[in-house]
Design an enzyme around this catalytic site. Structure first.
Site, PDB file in Angstrom:
ATOM      1  N   GLU A 113       7.926   2.518  -6.261  1.00 35.09           N
ATOM      2  CA  GLU A 113       8.041   1.912  -4.931  1.00 35.09           C
ATOM      3  C   GLU A 113       8.282   3.011  -3.900  1.00 35.09           C
ATOM      4  O   GLU A 113       8.961   3.999  -4.162  1.00 35.09           O
ATOM      5  CB  GLU A 113       9.195   0.892  -4.951  1.00 35.09           C
ATOM      6  CG  GLU A 113       9.553   0.251  -3.632  1.00 35.09           C
ATOM      7  CD  GLU A 113       8.473  -0.614  -2.982  1.00 35.09           C
ATOM      8  OE1 GLU A 113       7.333  -0.134  -2.869  1.00 35.09           O
ATOM      9  OE2 GLU A 113       8.784  -1.740  -2.554  1.00 35.09           O
ATOM     10  N   ASP A 114       7.722   2.839  -2.729  1.00 37.17           N
ATOM     11  CA  ASP A 114       7.919   3.828  -1.670  1.00 37.17           C
ATOM     12  C   ASP A 114       9.345   3.767  -1.134  1.00 37.17           C
ATOM     13  O   ASP A 114      10.056   4.754  -1.107  1.00 37.17           O
ATOM     14  CB  ASP A 114       6.894   3.636  -0.530  1.00 37.17           C
ATOM     15  CG  ASP A 114       6.742   2.167  -0.109  1.00 37.17           C
ATOM     16  OD1 ASP A 114       7.515   1.315  -0.599  1.00 37.17           O
ATOM     17  OD2 ASP A 114       5.862   1.875   0.710  1.00 37.17           O
ATOM     18  N   LYS A 158      17.161   2.747   1.590  1.00 39.60           N
ATOM     19  CA  LYS A 158      17.956   2.482   2.806  1.00 39.60           C
ATOM     20  C   LYS A 158      19.043   1.485   2.425  1.00 39.60           C
ATOM     21  O   LYS A 158      18.901   0.290   2.659  1.00 39.60           O
ATOM     22  CB  LYS A 158      17.049   1.853   3.876  1.00 39.60           C
ATOM     23  CG  LYS A 158      16.226   2.849   4.637  1.00 39.60           C
ATOM     24  CD  LYS A 158      15.733   2.317   5.979  1.00 39.60           C
ATOM     25  CE  LYS A 158      14.755   1.193   5.868  1.00 39.60           C
ATOM     26  NZ  LYS A 158      13.937   0.983   7.083  1.00 39.60           N
ATOM     27  N   LYS A 170       0.816  -1.203   0.000  1.00 34.57           N
ATOM     28  CA  LYS A 170       0.000   0.000   0.000  1.00 34.57           C
ATOM     29  C   LYS A 170       0.857   1.262   0.000  1.00 34.57           C
ATOM     30  O   LYS A 170       0.418   2.331  -0.377  1.00 34.57           O
ATOM     31  CB  LYS A 170      -0.862   0.031   1.280  1.00 34.57           C
ATOM     32  CG  LYS A 170      -1.847  -1.084   1.410  1.00 34.57           C
ATOM     33  CD  LYS A 170      -2.582  -0.916   2.765  1.00 34.57           C
ATOM     34  CE  LYS A 170      -3.368  -2.160   3.087  1.00 34.57           C
ATOM     35  NZ  LYS A 170      -3.941  -2.058   4.469  1.00 34.57           N
ATOM     36  N   ASP A 172      14.524  -1.386   0.933  1.00 32.30           N
ATOM     37  CA  ASP A 172      15.269  -1.657   2.167  1.00 32.30           C
ATOM     38  C   ASP A 172      16.226  -2.819   1.869  1.00 32.30           C
ATOM     39  O   ASP A 172      17.346  -2.601   1.397  1.00 32.30           O
ATOM     40  CB  ASP A 172      14.237  -1.974   3.263  1.00 32.30           C
ATOM     41  CG  ASP A 172      14.852  -2.212   4.629  1.00 32.30           C
ATOM     42  OD1 ASP A 172      16.045  -1.929   4.806  1.00 32.30           O
ATOM     43  OD2 ASP A 172      14.139  -2.677   5.529  1.00 32.30           O
ATOM     44  N   PHE A 178      13.485   2.965  10.909  1.00 35.00           N
ATOM     45  CA  PHE A 178      12.156   2.550  10.482  1.00 35.00           C
ATOM     46  C   PHE A 178      11.307   3.803  10.352  1.00 35.00           C
ATOM     47  O   PHE A 178      11.023   4.483  11.344  1.00 35.00           O
ATOM     48  CB  PHE A 178      11.527   1.551  11.456  1.00 35.00           C
ATOM     49  CG  PHE A 178      10.297   0.944  10.875  1.00 35.00           C
ATOM     50  CD1 PHE A 178      10.392  -0.145  10.008  1.00 35.00           C
ATOM     51  CD2 PHE A 178       9.049   1.471  11.136  1.00 35.00           C
ATOM     52  CE1 PHE A 178       9.251  -0.693   9.425  1.00 35.00           C
ATOM     53  CE2 PHE A 178       7.906   0.934  10.554  1.00 35.00           C
ATOM     54  CZ  PHE A 178       8.013  -0.152   9.700  1.00 35.00           C
ATOM     55  N   ARG A 235       0.172   6.355   8.116  1.00 34.27           N
ATOM     56  CA  ARG A 235       0.297   6.567   6.662  1.00 34.27           C
ATOM     57  C   ARG A 235      -0.092   7.988   6.248  1.00 34.27           C
ATOM     58  O   ARG A 235       0.364   8.499   5.235  1.00 34.27           O
ATOM     59  CB  ARG A 235      -0.617   5.599   5.894  1.00 34.27           C
ATOM     60  CG  ARG A 235      -0.197   4.152   5.940  1.00 34.27           C
ATOM     61  CD  ARG A 235      -0.990   3.361   4.893  1.00 34.27           C
ATOM     62  NE  ARG A 235      -0.961   1.944   5.155  1.00 34.27           N
ATOM     63  CZ  ARG A 235       0.015   1.112   4.777  1.00 34.27           C
ATOM     64  NH1 ARG A 235       1.036   1.588   4.092  1.00 34.27           N
ATOM     65  NH2 ARG A 235      -0.036  -0.163   5.048  1.00 34.27           N
TER      66      ARG A 235
HETATM   67  P1  5GP Z   1      12.451  -4.712   1.337  1.00 36.42           P
HETATM   68  O1  5GP Z   1      11.832  -5.914   0.681  1.00 36.42           O
HETATM   69  O2  5GP Z   1      13.243  -3.857   0.390  1.00 36.42           O
HETATM   70  O3  5GP Z   1      13.241  -5.079   2.551  1.00 36.42           O
HETATM   71  O4  5GP Z   1      11.283  -3.867   1.952  1.00 36.42           O
HETATM   72  C1  5GP Z   1      10.412  -3.199   1.167  1.00 36.42           C
HETATM   73  C2  5GP Z   1       9.105  -3.022   1.849  1.00 36.42           C
HETATM   74  O5  5GP Z   1       9.202  -3.106   3.288  1.00 36.42           O
HETATM   75  C3  5GP Z   1       8.624  -1.640   1.526  1.00 36.42           C
HETATM   76  O6  5GP Z   1       7.809  -1.654   0.380  1.00 36.42           O
HETATM   77  C4  5GP Z   1       7.870  -1.278   2.780  1.00 36.42           C
HETATM   78  O7  5GP Z   1       6.548  -1.736   2.650  1.00 36.42           O
HETATM   79  C5  5GP Z   1       8.551  -2.036   3.880  1.00 36.42           C
HETATM   80  N1  5GP Z   1       9.555  -1.203   4.551  1.00 36.42           N
HETATM   81  C6  5GP Z   1      10.915  -1.259   4.469  1.00 36.42           C
HETATM   82  N2  5GP Z   1      11.489  -0.334   5.237  1.00 36.42           N
HETATM   83  C7  5GP Z   1      10.480   0.333   5.818  1.00 36.42           C
HETATM   84  C8  5GP Z   1      10.440   1.440   6.738  1.00 36.42           C
HETATM   85  O8  5GP Z   1      11.436   2.007   7.178  1.00 36.42           O
HETATM   86  N3  5GP Z   1       9.185   1.846   7.096  1.00 36.42           N
HETATM   87  C9  5GP Z   1       8.038   1.266   6.656  1.00 36.42           C
HETATM   88  N4  5GP Z   1       6.894   1.753   7.080  1.00 36.42           N
HETATM   89  N5  5GP Z   1       8.050   0.237   5.787  1.00 36.42           N
HETATM   90  C10 5GP Z   1       9.252  -0.214   5.383  1.00 36.42           C
END
Ligand code: 5GP
Length: 175
Positions: free
Chosen positions: A99-100, A131, A43, A103, A152, A165
């Site tokens: 993508e938001d 990140k 979302k 990570d 986070f 959000r």
């Molecule tokens: P990844 O698969 O790259 O580790 O994580 C991606 C997803 O994890 C993002 O689309 C997001 O939904 C969630 N996510 C990763 N880091 C954060 C953060 O610092 N805050 C929040 N709210 N969601 C995160």
């Protein structure tokens, strides 16, 4: 329970607005004469998508996909499932994934591999926040808003257990 005012501001709404405007300029320049399909990952990307597309001067098509990782809210476990699939045709399209935050890279890395198999004519990634310190899967980000520290973060579409959000700034929860 954490209240919004207990969260520290990492990026103000004005700073975010500036970053989104810069990304829109780059996309307008690179996709001139094209009709890309923008695919948002739900979302978290819905606020970014809404602000970004209103600054675009090219015709765009929008779709969203919901992916979710198994496991707790703060850590991506590595296993991804598609909760709500893609309705648009990807083959032969110029696809831009929205993508938001990237990570570990597991979520978007999985989605990019999934899309590649559908043979788009081009495939790029636009992420508002990165990140890099926690990266496990290498994913090239073609359009990046901000590199942020390993915190986070919540707000601007991002949640913690479905909260925060709606906050216009990007904030972080202090450990
Ligand atoms: P990844 O698969 O790259 O580790 O994580 C991606 C997803 O994890 C993002 O689309 C997001 O939904 C969630 N996510 C990763 N880091 C954060 C953060 O610092 N805050 C929040 N709210 N969601 C995160």
């Amino acid at each position: 329970m954490t209240a919004p005012e207990q969260l520290k501001v990492l990026l103000t709404k004005e700073e975010i607005r500036g970053g989104v405007a810069r990304l829109a300029q780059e996309i307008n320049r690179d996709y001139r004469g094209k009709h890309p399909l923008l695919l948002g990952i739900l979302k978290g990307s819905f606020v970014f998508m809404a602000d970004l597309i209103r600054l675009l001067e090219i015709p765009v098509e929008i779709d969203f996909v919901a992916l979710s990782s198994y496991g707790s809210a703060r850590v991506t476990s590595g296993e991804i499932k598609v909760v709500q699939g893609l309705r648009s045709k990807v083959k032969g399209r110029d696809v831009l994934v929205i993508e938001d935050i990237v990570d570990t890279g597991i979520t978007v890395g999985y989605f990019i591999d999934y899309l590649k198999k559908k043979k788009p004519s081009s495939l790029k990634l636009c992420a508002l926040f990165d990140k890099p310190s926690r990266r496990k899967v290498h994913v090239p980000i073609d359009y990046l808003g901000f590199t942020i520290p390993d915190r986070f973060v919540v707000g601007y579409g991002l949640d913690y257990d479905e909260r925060f959000r709606h906050l216009p700034d990007l904030r972080f929860i202090e450990d």
